[in-house]
Design a protein around this motif. Sequence first.
Motif, mmCIF file in Angstrom:
data_model
loop_
_atom_site.group_PDB
_atom_site.id
_atom_site.type_symbol
_atom_site.label_atom_id
_atom_site.label_comp_id
_atom_site.label_asym_id
_atom_site.label_seq_id
_atom_site.Cartn_x
_atom_site.Cartn_y
_atom_site.Cartn_z
ATOM 1 N N GLY A 1 -10.428 -5.015 15.587
ATOM 2 C CA GLY A 1 -9.639 -6.214 15.864
ATOM 3 C C GLY A 1 -8.209 -6.137 15.396
ATOM 4 N N ALA A 2 -7.729 -4.936 15.050
ATOM 5 C CA ALA A 2 -6.380 -4.817 14.489
ATOM 6 C C ALA A 2 -5.299 -5.194 15.495
ATOM 7 C CB ALA A 2 -6.150 -3.400 13.970
ATOM 8 N N ALA A 3 -5.499 -4.873 16.769
ATOM 9 C CA ALA A 3 -4.465 -5.174 17.766
ATOM 10 C C ALA A 3 -4.214 -6.679 17.863
ATOM 11 C CB ALA A 3 -4.854 -4.605 19.127
ATOM 12 N N ARG B 1 0.861 -1.179 0.000
ATOM 13 C CA ARG B 1 0.000 0.000 0.000
ATOM 14 C C ARG B 1 0.908 1.242 0.000
ATOM 15 N NH1 ARG B 1 -4.085 0.202 4.748
ATOM 16 N NH2 ARG B 1 -5.457 1.321 3.318
ATOM 17 N N PRO B 2 1.682 1.425 -1.059
ATOM 18 C CA PRO B 2 2.677 2.511 -1.045
ATOM 19 C C PRO B 2 2.059 3.894 -0.887
ATOM 20 C CG PRO B 2 2.424 1.596 -3.253
ATOM 21 C CD PRO B 2 1.706 0.668 -2.320
ATOM 22 N N GLU B 3 0.808 4.045 -1.336
ATOM 23 C CA GLU B 3 0.161 5.354 -1.210
ATOM 24 C C GLU B 3 -0.111 5.719 0.249
ATOM 25 O OE1 GLU B 3 -3.104 2.347 -1.148
ATOM 26 O OE2 GLU B 3 -1.207 2.617 -2.232
ATOM 27 N N LYS B 4 -0.107 4.729 1.136
ATOM 28 C CA LYS B 4 -0.289 4.957 2.574
ATOM 29 C C LYS B 4 0.958 4.551 3.358
ATOM 30 C CE LYS B 4 -5.248 5.119 3.014
ATOM 31 N NZ LYS B 4 -6.341 4.970 3.997
ATOM 32 N N LEU B 5 2.091 4.501 2.670
ATOM 33 C CA LEU B 5 3.342 4.089 3.294
ATOM 34 C C LEU B 5 3.192 2.745 4.001
ATOM 35 C CD1 LEU B 5 4.647 7.489 4.755
ATOM 36 C CD2 LEU B 5 5.180 6.428 2.556
ATOM 37 N N ASN B 6 2.374 1.883 3.373
ATOM 38 C CA ASN B 6 2.146 0.515 3.849
ATOM 39 C C ASN B 6 1.571 0.456 5.260
ATOM 40 O OD1 ASN B 6 3.213 -0.541 1.395
ATOM 41 N ND2 ASN B 6 5.254 -0.148 2.170
ATOM 42 N N ALA B 7 0.756 1.466 5.609
ATOM 43 C CA ALA B 7 0.007 1.403 6.873
ATOM 44 C C ALA B 7 -0.918 0.199 6.815
ATOM 45 C CB ALA B 7 -0.792 2.684 7.074
ATOM 46 N N VAL B 8 -1.067 -0.492 7.939
ATOM 47 C CA VAL B 8 -1.808 -1.757 7.954
ATOM 48 C C VAL B 8 -3.192 -1.573 8.559
ATOM 49 C CG1 VAL B 8 0.261 -3.192 8.027
ATOM 50 C CG2 VAL B 8 -0.751 -2.423 10.170
ATOM 51 N N THR C 1 -6.907 -4.220 9.425
ATOM 52 C CA THR C 1 -7.164 -5.601 9.844
ATOM 53 C C THR C 1 -7.147 -6.593 8.686
ATOM 54 O OG1 THR C 1 -8.430 -4.744 11.713
ATOM 55 C CG2 THR C 1 -8.719 -7.069 11.188
ATOM 56 N N PRO C 2 -7.810 -6.317 7.548
ATOM 57 C CA PRO C 2 -7.735 -7.278 6.441
ATOM 58 C C PRO C 2 -6.304 -7.524 5.962
ATOM 59 C CG PRO C 2 -9.552 -5.751 6.085
ATOM 60 C CD PRO C 2 -8.767 -5.224 7.246
ATOM 61 N N MET C 3 -5.499 -6.482 5.968
ATOM 62 C CA MET C 3 -4.102 -6.630 5.535
ATOM 63 C C MET C 3 -3.323 -7.508 6.509
ATOM 64 S SD MET C 3 -1.645 -3.437 4.628
ATOM 65 C CE MET C 3 0.035 -3.606 3.998
ATOM 66 N N LEU C 4 -3.545 -7.307 7.796
ATOM 67 C CA LEU C 4 -2.875 -8.124 8.807
ATOM 68 C C LEU C 4 -3.335 -9.578 8.737
ATOM 69 C CD1 LEU C 4 -3.099 -5.558 11.732
ATOM 70 C CD2 LEU C 4 -0.971 -6.369 10.680
ATOM 71 N N ASP C 5 -4.630 -9.780 8.529
ATOM 72 C CA ASP C 5 -5.144 -11.152 8.404
ATOM 73 C C ASP C 5 -4.561 -11.843 7.175
ATOM 74 O OD1 ASP C 5 -6.666 -10.941 10.692
ATOM 75 O OD2 ASP C 5 -8.519 -10.429 9.639
ATOM 76 N N GLU C 6 -4.415 -11.096 6.086
ATOM 77 C CA GLU C 6 -3.818 -11.652 4.868
ATOM 78 C C GLU C 6 -2.364 -12.032 5.116
ATOM 79 O OE1 GLU C 6 -4.020 -13.093 1.115
ATOM 80 O OE2 GLU C 6 -5.699 -11.962 1.970
ATOM 81 N N LEU C 7 -1.654 -11.182 5.823
ATOM 82 C CA LEU C 7 -0.250 -11.462 6.125
ATOM 83 C C LEU C 7 -0.122 -12.713 6.985
ATOM 84 C CD1 LEU C 7 2.700 -10.698 5.962
ATOM 85 C CD2 LEU C 7 2.301 -8.970 7.734
ATOM 86 N N SER C 8 -0.989 -12.854 7.989
ATOM 87 C CA SER C 8 -0.979 -14.071 8.816
ATOM 88 C C SER C 8 -1.235 -15.314 7.974
ATOM 89 C CB SER C 8 -2.046 -13.977 9.915
ATOM 90 O OG SER C 8 -1.675 -13.082 10.918
ATOM 91 N N PHE D 1 8.932 0.849 4.743
ATOM 92 C CA PHE D 1 8.664 -0.543 5.099
ATOM 93 C C PHE D 1 7.222 -0.648 5.598
ATOM 94 C CE2 PHE D 1 8.618 -3.865 8.437
ATOM 95 C CZ PHE D 1 8.899 -4.962 7.642
ATOM 96 N N CYS D 2 6.910 0.049 6.682
ATOM 97 C CA CYS D 2 5.541 0.079 7.209
ATOM 98 C C CYS D 2 5.425 1.266 8.158
ATOM 99 C CB CYS D 2 5.214 -1.216 7.938
ATOM 100 S SG CYS D 2 3.613 -1.219 8.777
ATOM 101 N N SER D 3 4.405 2.097 7.952
ATOM 102 C CA SER D 3 4.229 3.303 8.775
ATOM 103 C C SER D 3 3.307 3.070 9.961
ATOM 104 C CB SER D 3 3.693 4.451 7.910
ATOM 105 O OG SER D 3 2.428 4.113 7.353
ATOM 106 N N GLY D 4 2.964 1.801 10.254
ATOM 107 C CA GLY D 4 2.141 1.493 11.413
ATOM 108 C C GLY D 4 0.696 1.249 11.056
ATOM 109 N N GLY D 5 -0.185 1.422 12.036
ATOM 110 C CA GLY D 5 -1.603 1.212 11.811
ATOM 111 C C GLY D 5 -2.217 2.340 11.000
ATOM 112 N N ASP D 6 -3.237 2.004 10.227
ATOM 113 C CA ASP D 6 -3.908 2.987 9.377
ATOM 114 C C ASP D 6 -4.911 3.785 10.215
ATOM 115 O OD1 ASP D 6 -5.107 4.457 7.443
ATOM 116 O OD2 ASP D 6 -5.849 2.768 6.257
#
Length: 251
Positions: free
Chosen positions: A72-74, A19-26, A28-35, A59-64
Amino acid sequence: MNGISVEHDGAVLRIRLDRPEKLNAVDTPMLDELSARLSDAAADDAVRAVLLTGAGRAFCSGGDLTGGDTAGAAEAANRVVRAIVELPKPVVAGVHGAAVGFGCPLALACDLVVATPSAYFQLAFVRVGLMPDGGASALLPELIGRARTARMAMTAERVSAATAFEWGMVSHIASENDYESLLEDVLQSVACGPTLSFGWTKRALAAATLGGLEAVQAVEAQGQLALIDTADFREGARAFRERRTPNFRGH
């Protein structure tokens, strides 16, 4: 795939936060996909190493904090970190630009971290009235000690790649010109190595240094749930969106 790109490259599974447009902010769906992709890597005998990188400038700018898909992101973030730690295969992080907020423990959960000189690490949670999550409260003290961890967590100080290497947060630091080649060399050295040996080594290191990871993550999750209901968090989130300094009141 929910902000994650995946490429099977021989014995390597290359996972990119995309998600380069958001500096790869994560979210919940993105975190679930990564898991899910990490779980696939654990079950696939053809995969002998995993590479985790970010698209674009970070790399990742943290939570969106600007999107709405964060319920449920935490807990989702905690599952990602545990999946990396428990994966019986080496995970290499390639870090350029920001590894901020959850991006910091996400990188440091990996077994080897290759950073560019422009990379930096930051626990920026306090700037929005929150606390570190993802297991940062367990990962960082083991790497840099309690005092430096408190310094990062309470002042939101940016830690440069050079300092991170000196403190023991990252395993390799490259020049801008040889980052890609060094990252590939490190990745191939573990992809071609003794996979079972690496798995047992990871297990022993986790037992020695991260035995309390789940308990720490539970406290972090409890704290985050309490903090998101505070006036300080609401002010911090507004200030973040409005690009101004928050006016915290301590409640």
